[in-house]
Write an enzyme that holds these catalytic residues in place. Structure first.
Site, mmCIF file in Angstrom:
data_model
loop_
_atom_site.group_PDB
_atom_site.id
_atom_site.type_symbol
_atom_site.label_atom_id
_atom_site.label_comp_id
_atom_site.label_asym_id
_atom_site.label_seq_id
_atom_site.Cartn_x
_atom_site.Cartn_y
_atom_site.Cartn_z
ATOM 1 N N ARG A 70 -21.560 -2.274 30.767
ATOM 2 C CA ARG A 70 -21.482 -2.070 32.216
ATOM 3 C C ARG A 70 -20.362 -2.941 32.774
ATOM 4 N NH1 ARG A 70 -23.514 2.120 31.810
ATOM 5 N NH2 ARG A 70 -25.497 2.858 32.657
ATOM 6 N N GLU A 101 -17.285 1.584 39.965
ATOM 7 C CA GLU A 101 -16.766 2.905 39.585
ATOM 8 C C GLU A 101 -16.972 3.906 40.722
ATOM 9 O OE1 GLU A 101 -18.823 3.798 35.969
ATOM 10 O OE2 GLU A 101 -17.954 2.103 34.933
ATOM 11 N N HIS A 107 -15.041 5.701 31.969
ATOM 12 C CA HIS A 107 -16.465 5.778 31.613
ATOM 13 C C HIS A 107 -16.775 7.089 30.864
ATOM 14 C CE1 HIS A 107 -20.728 4.328 32.960
ATOM 15 N NE2 HIS A 107 -20.789 4.965 31.795
HETATM 16 P P1 NAP Z 1 -30.599 -1.634 24.021
HETATM 17 O O1 NAP Z 1 -30.979 -0.983 22.751
HETATM 18 O O2 NAP Z 1 -31.653 -2.008 25.010
HETATM 19 O O3 NAP Z 1 -29.734 -2.937 23.640
HETATM 20 C C1 NAP Z 1 -29.386 -3.891 24.584
HETATM 21 C C2 NAP Z 1 -28.950 -5.139 23.837
HETATM 22 O O4 NAP Z 1 -28.479 -6.090 24.804
HETATM 23 C C3 NAP Z 1 -30.063 -5.800 23.050
HETATM 24 O O5 NAP Z 1 -29.555 -6.272 21.837
HETATM 25 C C4 NAP Z 1 -30.482 -6.962 23.942
HETATM 26 O O6 NAP Z 1 -31.025 -8.001 23.142
HETATM 27 C C5 NAP Z 1 -29.141 -7.336 24.563
HETATM 28 N N1 NAP Z 1 -29.262 -8.025 25.841
HETATM 29 C C6 NAP Z 1 -29.941 -7.646 26.946
HETATM 30 N N2 NAP Z 1 -29.821 -8.560 27.908
HETATM 31 C C7 NAP Z 1 -29.050 -9.548 27.394
HETATM 32 C C8 NAP Z 1 -28.585 -10.788 27.908
HETATM 33 N N3 NAP Z 1 -28.895 -11.202 29.138
HETATM 34 N N4 NAP Z 1 -27.804 -11.538 27.122
HETATM 35 C C9 NAP Z 1 -27.502 -11.146 25.859
HETATM 36 N N5 NAP Z 1 -27.907 -9.991 25.327
HETATM 37 C C10 NAP Z 1 -28.682 -9.200 26.089
HETATM 38 O O7 NAP Z 1 -29.577 -0.735 24.836
HETATM 39 P P2 NAP Z 1 -28.487 0.307 24.276
HETATM 40 O O8 NAP Z 1 -29.122 1.636 24.115
HETATM 41 O O9 NAP Z 1 -27.787 -0.288 23.105
HETATM 42 O O10 NAP Z 1 -27.509 0.380 25.541
HETATM 43 C C11 NAP Z 1 -26.923 -0.784 26.051
HETATM 44 C C12 NAP Z 1 -26.241 -0.531 27.375
HETATM 45 O O11 NAP Z 1 -25.004 0.119 27.153
HETATM 46 C C13 NAP Z 1 -26.977 0.403 28.350
HETATM 47 O O12 NAP Z 1 -27.969 -0.277 29.069
HETATM 48 C C14 NAP Z 1 -25.850 0.902 29.238
HETATM 49 O O13 NAP Z 1 -25.716 0.051 30.361
HETATM 50 C C15 NAP Z 1 -24.603 0.778 28.356
HETATM 51 N N6 NAP Z 1 -24.071 2.113 27.997
HETATM 52 C C16 NAP Z 1 -22.831 2.469 28.398
HETATM 53 C C17 NAP Z 1 -22.333 3.720 28.063
HETATM 54 C C18 NAP Z 1 -20.972 4.162 28.488
HETATM 55 O O14 NAP Z 1 -20.801 5.350 28.723
HETATM 56 N N7 NAP Z 1 -19.989 3.284 28.566
HETATM 57 C C19 NAP Z 1 -23.110 4.610 27.337
HETATM 58 C C20 NAP Z 1 -24.378 4.202 26.934
HETATM 59 C C21 NAP Z 1 -24.836 2.943 27.256
HETATM 60 P P3 NAP Z 1 -32.067 -9.063 23.740
HETATM 61 O O15 NAP Z 1 -33.080 -8.300 24.525
HETATM 62 O O16 NAP Z 1 -32.609 -9.784 22.529
HETATM 63 O O17 NAP Z 1 -31.243 -9.979 24.603
HETATM 64 C C1 8YV Z 2 -23.267 8.005 31.091
HETATM 65 C C2 8YV Z 2 -24.102 5.693 30.412
HETATM 66 O O1 8YV Z 2 -21.894 8.023 31.308
HETATM 67 O O2 8YV Z 2 -26.053 6.257 29.232
HETATM 68 C C3 8YV Z 2 -25.482 5.430 29.948
HETATM 69 O O3 8YV Z 2 -26.013 4.357 30.281
HETATM 70 O O4 8YV Z 2 -23.476 4.865 31.009
HETATM 71 C C4 8YV Z 2 -23.427 6.961 30.058
HETATM 72 O O5 8YV Z 2 -23.921 7.545 28.919
HETATM 73 C C5 8YV Z 2 -23.886 7.884 32.402
HETATM 74 O O6 8YV Z 2 -25.252 7.752 32.300
HETATM 75 C C6 8YV Z 2 -23.561 9.125 33.208
HETATM 76 O O7 8YV Z 2 -24.206 9.128 34.384
#
Ligand code: NAP
Ligand code: 8YV
Length: 320
Positions: free
Chosen positions: A233, A262, A280
């Site tokens: 994020r 964004e 994104h």
């Molecule tokens: P997840 O499985 O819940 O993993 C989150 C990771 O972050 C865990 O390892 C967690 O470990 C760690 N974490 C949480 N809070 C933290 C903190 N304060 N300090 C250090 N580590 C922390 O989630 P995910 O499915 O991998 O997705 C992660 C994030 O990626 C989503 O929430 C979303 O915001 C973002 N994302 C972005 C896109 C994009 O399009 N760019 C797409 C998908 C996801 P601990 O709980 O042990 O700290």
């Molecule tokens: C998408 C994301 O771009 O899954 C997330 O957390 O950031 C992305 O996969 C977003 O959700 C689209 O609205």
């Protein structure tokens, strides 16, 4: 409960496949914005479920007395006020796992784009400069021999790590709690991780703790050979501090898929050559977005048919 009579609210736009499948199954109530719902009391009272891609604030939850479930598009659900939902016993679901591979692939692509300046090289060719001026300049940076720190080793972070292994880089990570299923080096603070590595990939959710976590101190610790990649994020990065660090050579380069406000991107980023920028798009392929759309709809159907959501968020776990 008969699914035909259930009204599902959609505030703002949602993926067309989700909308089409929901329209087949539920009565839809579509409003332009979550901030200004403009619903009559009768309409608000009919809403039992909701599907959202983006914001679902407490102010909207408050005016929907019969709301039971919010299905959010995306794995990150920071746009939904889950505390307000949990306080009312409303289940919130999200779309984990179905996007892990796509997002991890994009993270690696962004890392290579950033380190090897591949988008700039392609622009150079397209502008006819290869013919006119000769070879594109050598990239000052290389992925070879790097030590990569992963900030967030969850579902997606693990897939990023798995993809990094064949690149023969060293891998370390920081999360709040160490994992017992990996052998990568653990750091109990982000600053410690940044001090140990030369490449930092952030894939953490937006929470009060992560906002501004990658600050001037972390960037300084990453050092002048440092590369920052953010696919989590935008709010995790202190953007003014990053702009200064890139301008002054505190770190070498950055690659960003996400931004704090964004779709606004700070103009200073656009003027810098040592940054690679994506709008994104980490999960933005047709197959992956279709899978995410299906999971939104399947959660609503499962909830209303069986009383059991498929992928609830941790703040509103399923209780039998
Ligand atoms: P997840 O499985 O819940 O993993 C989150 C990771 O972050 C865990 O390892 C967690 O470990 C760690 N974490 C949480 N809070 C933290 C903190 N304060 N300090 C250090 N580590 C922390 O989630 P995910 O499915 O991998 O997705 C992660 C994030 O990626 C989503 O929430 C979303 O915001 C973002 N994302 C972005 C896109 C994009 O399009 N760019 C797409 C998908 C996801 P601990 O709980 O042990 O700290
Ligand atoms: C998408 C994301 O771009 O899954 C997330 O957390 O950031 C992305 O996969 C977003 O959700 C689209 O609205």
């Amino acid at each position: 409960m008969s699914a035909e009579r259930i009204t599902v609210l959609i505030p703002g736009r949602i993926h067309p496949r989700a909308r089409a499948r929901l329209a087949d199954r539920f009565e839809l109530l579509e409003i332009a914005s979550a901030d200004q719902p403009g619903l009559t009391q009768t309409q608000a009272a009919k809403v039992v479920g909701a599907a959202v891609s983006g914001q679902f604030p407490a102010s909207l939850i408050d005016i929907l007395p019969n709301l039971k479930m919010i299905a959010s598009f995306g794995v990150g659900y920071d746009g939904v006020d889950v505390q307000a939902a949990a306080a009312r016993g409303i289940v919130v679901t999200h779309t984990p796992d179905v996007l892990n591979d796509e997002v991890a692939d994009t993270a690696i692509a962004l890392l290579l784009n950033t380190v090897r300046r591949l988008p700039a090289a392609e622009n150079y060719l397209r502008a006819g400069r290869w013919v006119q001026e000769g070879s594109f300049p050598l990239s000052p940076l290389s992925l070879k021999g790097r030590h990569v720190g992963i900030h967030g080793l969850g579902r997606i972070g693990l897939e990023i790590a798995a993809r990094l292994e064949p690149f023969k880089v060293t891998i370390s990570y920081h999360t709040r709690r160490p994992r017992d299923d990996v052998s990568y080096g653990y750091h109990d603070t982000l600053l410690s991780l940044a001090s140990a590595v030369d490449t930092l990939i952030s894939i953490v959710p937006k929470t009060p703790e992560t906002i501004g976590a990658i600050n001037a101190d972390v960037l300084k610790a990453l050092g002048p050979n440092g590369v920052l990649i953010n696919v989590g994020r935008g709010t995790t990065v202190d953007e003014p501090a990053l702009i200064q660090a890139l301008k002054e050579g505190t770190i070498a380069a950055a690659g960003l898929d996400v931004f704090a406000e964004e779709p606004k991107v700070p103009a200073e980023f656009l003027d810098l050559e040592n940054i690679s920028l994506l709008p994104h798009v980490a999960s933005a392929s047709i197959p992956t977005r279709n899978a995410m759309a299906d999971l939104v709809v399947d959660n609503l159907i499962a909830w209303f048919d069986t009383g059991r959501p498929l992928t609830p968020v941790p703040e509103t776990p399923f209780k039998a």
